[in-house]
Design an enzyme around this catalytic site. Structure first.
Site, PDB file in Angstrom:
ATOM      1  N   ASP A  63      47.479 -14.208 -18.474  1.00  0.00           N
ATOM      2  CA  ASP A  63      48.601 -14.905 -19.107  1.00  0.00           C
ATOM      3  C   ASP A  63      49.182 -14.101 -20.264  1.00  0.00           C
ATOM      4  O   ASP A  63      48.625 -13.073 -20.650  1.00  0.00           O
ATOM      5  CB  ASP A  63      48.166 -16.304 -19.585  1.00  0.00           C
ATOM      6  CG  ASP A  63      46.800 -16.306 -20.276  1.00  0.00           C
ATOM      7  OD1 ASP A  63      46.328 -15.226 -20.650  1.00  0.00           O
ATOM      8  OD2 ASP A  63      46.225 -17.397 -20.443  1.00  0.00           O
ATOM      9  N   ASN A 132      40.120 -28.028 -24.127  1.00  0.00           N
ATOM     10  CA  ASN A 132      40.728 -29.183 -23.441  1.00  0.00           C
ATOM     11  C   ASN A 132      40.674 -29.025 -21.916  1.00  0.00           C
ATOM     12  O   ASN A 132      41.339 -29.749 -21.188  1.00  0.00           O
ATOM     13  CB  ASN A 132      42.177 -29.360 -23.893  1.00  0.00           C
ATOM     14  CG  ASN A 132      43.074 -28.192 -23.482  1.00  0.00           C
ATOM     15  OD1 ASN A 132      42.576 -27.164 -22.995  1.00  0.00           O
ATOM     16  ND2 ASN A 132      44.374 -28.341 -23.658  1.00  0.00           N
ATOM     17  N   HIS A 134      41.572 -26.290 -20.192  1.00  0.00           N
ATOM     18  CA  HIS A 134      42.560 -25.419 -19.555  1.00  0.00           C
ATOM     19  C   HIS A 134      41.908 -24.158 -19.007  1.00  0.00           C
ATOM     20  O   HIS A 134      40.878 -23.707 -19.510  1.00  0.00           O
ATOM     21  CB  HIS A 134      43.750 -25.110 -20.474  1.00  0.00           C
ATOM     22  CG  HIS A 134      43.514 -24.135 -21.593  1.00  0.00           C
ATOM     23  ND1 HIS A 134      44.040 -24.309 -22.850  1.00  0.00           N
ATOM     24  CD2 HIS A 134      42.836 -22.958 -21.650  1.00  0.00           C
ATOM     25  CE1 HIS A 134      43.703 -23.282 -23.612  1.00  0.00           C
ATOM     26  NE2 HIS A 134      42.963 -22.463 -22.914  1.00  0.00           N
ATOM     27  N   GLU A 139      47.485 -26.066 -18.752  1.00  0.00           N
ATOM     28  CA  GLU A 139      47.072 -27.185 -19.588  1.00  0.00           C
ATOM     29  C   GLU A 139      46.942 -28.447 -18.744  1.00  0.00           C
ATOM     30  O   GLU A 139      47.580 -28.568 -17.705  1.00  0.00           O
ATOM     31  CB  GLU A 139      48.143 -27.435 -20.672  1.00  0.00           C
ATOM     32  CG  GLU A 139      48.448 -26.215 -21.539  1.00  0.00           C
ATOM     33  CD  GLU A 139      47.407 -25.976 -22.623  1.00  0.00           C
ATOM     34  OE1 GLU A 139      46.259 -26.454 -22.491  1.00  0.00           O
ATOM     35  OE2 GLU A 139      47.748 -25.298 -23.603  1.00  0.00           O
TER      36      GLU A 139
HETATM   37  C1  GLP Z   1      43.271 -19.057 -24.453  1.00  0.00           C
HETATM   38  C2  GLP Z   1      43.475 -18.307 -23.149  1.00  0.00           C
HETATM   39  C3  GLP Z   1      42.472 -18.707 -22.122  1.00  0.00           C
HETATM   40  C4  GLP Z   1      41.097 -18.701 -22.726  1.00  0.00           C
HETATM   41  C5  GLP Z   1      41.019 -19.780 -23.774  1.00  0.00           C
HETATM   42  C6  GLP Z   1      39.666 -19.887 -24.440  1.00  0.00           C
HETATM   43  O1  GLP Z   1      44.082 -20.143 -24.624  1.00  0.00           O
HETATM   44  N1  GLP Z   1      44.797 -18.435 -22.622  1.00  0.00           N
HETATM   45  O2  GLP Z   1      42.556 -17.819 -21.021  1.00  0.00           O
HETATM   46  O3  GLP Z   1      40.125 -18.957 -21.750  1.00  0.00           O
HETATM   47  O4  GLP Z   1      41.991 -19.505 -24.759  1.00  0.00           O
HETATM   48  O5  GLP Z   1      39.576 -18.964 -25.483  1.00  0.00           O
HETATM   49  P1  GLP Z   1      38.265 -18.612 -26.248  1.00  0.00           P
HETATM   50  O6  GLP Z   1      37.436 -17.855 -25.293  1.00  0.00           O
HETATM   51  O7  GLP Z   1      38.712 -17.752 -27.397  1.00  0.00           O
HETATM   52  O8  GLP Z   1      37.660 -19.873 -26.679  1.00  0.00           O
END
Ligand code: GLP
Length: 257
Positions: A63, A132, A134, A139
């Site tokens: 993304d 959440n 995602h 989302e």
């Molecule tokens: C972001 C990314 C996700 C990732 C998520 C969790 O929003 N777009 O791909 O999995 O955060 O992030 P973290 O690993 O820093 O908790």
């Protein structure tokens, strides 16, 4: 679904690295899906430490924030370049991230989707999980058959990700993300989570109902999904799931005697 629980986040990263190494050893030109965020960092560290040869792999990021260009330090393109491409020696010409500054983001999303298809699809998709539920920036609720597209970020996600920005208001409101359908088509999924903060999301993803209201629950339907968790992230799984985790530990010792 295979669940591997390890004692520490570093061990989770090492275990995940073994799975990536097994793939690229067998298939040096494999197509990887790359994740940003803190979760995959221990994996990238382990790949660097173990000197896994990734020079010939192709890769697609999950993304990108809309409105951030590839030169922006908070953009995922930069993060991937810094944490993965430069550190692990991938060929930058073989790595793609959606362009957050594209004149026509919808067209960019469609072209991104096409380029994944043209590459023959993703062999192994690395994933984190949002608090959440995602996956990437899908989302809740997100359609299970969604493709790469422009999405609006949830308030909670913007709060969670504010730590990477100077001010919370700087977190973009929209992003281009691979869709859940796109992610599901990867031949292998590798989800990494660590820390107590992810325990509830992990438990819902693994044991809750499979529903578009909790996107990560889709992982239950994937024929070849592996979750690598540290003890804290696995702490809310039912005892039955922990039995599976024990099987995972056996697998880990088979992969790495
Ligand atoms: C972001 C990314 C996700 C990732 C998520 C969790 O929003 N777009 O791909 O999995 O955060 O992030 P973290 O690993 O820093 O908790």
């Amino acid at each position: 679904m295979r669940i591997i629980a390890t004692d520490t986040a570093a061990e989770a990263g090492f275990t995940a690295a073994l799975l990536v190494a097994a793939l690229v050893t067998a298939q040096p030109t494999a197509v990887l899906g790359l994740a940003t965020g803190s979760s995959p960092q221990t994996l990238y560290e382990a790949l660097e430490r173990e000197n896994v040869d990734l020079r010939r792999v192709r890769a697609f990021s999950l993304d990108e924030y809309l409105g951030l260009g590839h030169a922006d330090p908070e953009s995922y393109a930069q993060t991937i370049r810094r944490d993965v491409v430069e550190r692990l020696g991938l060929d930058p010409a073989l790595v793609r991230t959606p362009d957050g500054l594209a004149d026509d983001p919808r067209q960019e999303a469609a072209e991104y989707e096409r380029s994944i298809r043209d590459a023959g699809g993703i062999d192994l998709q690395i994933l984190g999980i949002g608090s959440n539920g995602h996956l990437a920036f899908n989302e809740p609720p997100s359609a299970f058959d969604s493709r790469t597209r422009v999405v609006e970020l949830a308030q909670r996600t913007r709060q969670d990700n504010a730590r990477f920005f100077r001010a919370a208001a700087d977190v973009p409101t929209h992003a281009i993300t691979q869709g859940l359908g796109t992610i599901f088509e990867a031949r292998q999924l590798l989800l990494i989570a660590h820390g107590e903060g992810k325990a509830q999301a992990v438990a819902r993803a693994v044991e809750g109902p499979v529903t578009e209201d909790f996107p990560a629950s889709l992982i239950q339907r994937h024929p070849r999904a592996t979750l690598v968790l540290d003890g804290a992230a696995a702490s809310r799984l039912q005892p039955g799931a922990l039995a599976t985790a024990a099987c995972g530990a056996q697998l880990r010792s088979r992969v790495s005697p």
